[in-house]
Design a protein around this motif. Structure first.
Motif, short mmCIF file in Angstrom:
data_model
loop_
_atom_site.label_atom_id
_atom_site.label_comp_id
_atom_site.label_asym_id
_atom_site.label_seq_id
_atom_site.Cartn_x
_atom_site.Cartn_y
_atom_site.Cartn_z
N TYR A 32 -38.23 77.27 -105.53
CA TYR A 32 -38.66 78.60 -105.95
C TYR A 32 -37.59 79.64 -105.66
CZ TYR A 32 -43.49 76.99 -106.56
OH TYR A 32 -44.64 76.35 -106.98
N VAL A 33 -37.44 80.57 -106.60
CA VAL A 33 -36.61 81.74 -106.35
C VAL A 33 -37.44 82.73 -105.54
CG1 VAL A 33 -35.38 83.67 -107.37
CG2 VAL A 33 -35.29 81.42 -108.45
N THR A 50 -33.21 89.07 -104.98
CA THR A 50 -33.70 87.71 -105.20
C THR A 50 -32.72 86.73 -104.59
OG1 THR A 50 -32.63 87.48 -107.37
CG2 THR A 50 -34.90 88.31 -107.33
N SER A 52 -32.01 82.35 -104.79
CA SER A 52 -32.38 81.04 -105.29
C SER A 52 -32.48 80.04 -104.15
CB SER A 52 -31.35 80.54 -106.32
OG SER A 52 -30.15 80.17 -105.67
N LYS A 56 -28.08 81.66 -104.00
CA LYS A 56 -27.49 82.68 -104.86
C LYS A 56 -28.35 83.94 -104.81
CE LYS A 56 -26.16 83.67 -109.62
NZ LYS A 56 -24.84 84.23 -109.24
N THR A 57 -27.71 85.08 -104.61
CA THR A 57 -28.43 86.34 -104.44
C THR A 57 -28.11 87.34 -105.53
OG1 THR A 57 -26.72 87.23 -102.97
CG2 THR A 57 -28.54 86.04 -101.95
N PRO A 100 -38.96 77.26 -111.32
CA PRO A 100 -38.07 77.12 -112.47
C PRO A 100 -38.86 77.22 -113.78
CG PRO A 100 -37.64 75.39 -110.86
CD PRO A 100 -38.91 76.08 -110.45
#
Length: 119
Positions: A32-33, A50, A52, A56-57, A100
């Motif tokens: 989930y993000v 956010t 990931s 990754k932001t 996703p």
């Protein structure tokens, strides 16, 4: 039953800091993000940050350099470190978990935690 619960909000003076936490009862949480959103009365909800599952932001331009989002997949938690807070940061902050696309899974929202930045 899925639960998403935010905590850590409160009243802080301009220039102060808060750390928001979100815990989610979702398996597998790592796909989930995780995200933080905020909404002030009478205004639209906006994305703040956010992250990931891979780390990754992304950030709202106005919070870049001040806020940091992070996660702990083992604990099913997402955090938001908020530094150099400004009055315009005042809002209810919500945690969101996005799966996703086309995964057949659901997005979940918490009930929010109030952040008030005022002298």
């Amino acid at each position: 039953q899925v639960q998403v619960v935010e905590s850590g909000g409160g009243l802080v003076q301009p220039g102060g800091s808060l750390r928001l936490s979100c815990v989610a009862t979702i398996t597998p949480f790592n796909i989930y993000v995780g995200g933080w959103y905020r909404q002030a009365p009478g205004k639209q909800r906006e994305m703040v940050a956010t992250i990931s599952g891979a780390g990754k932001t992304n950030y709202l331009d106005s919070v870049k350099g001040r806020f940091t989002i992070s996660r702990d997949n083992a604990k099913n938690m997402v955090y938001l470190q908020m530094n150099s807070l400004k009055p315009e940061d005042t809002a209810v902050y919500y945690c969101n978990t996005n799966p996703p696309p086309f995964s057949g899974l659901h997005s979940y929202w918490g009930q929010g935690t109030q952040v008030t930045v005022s002298s």
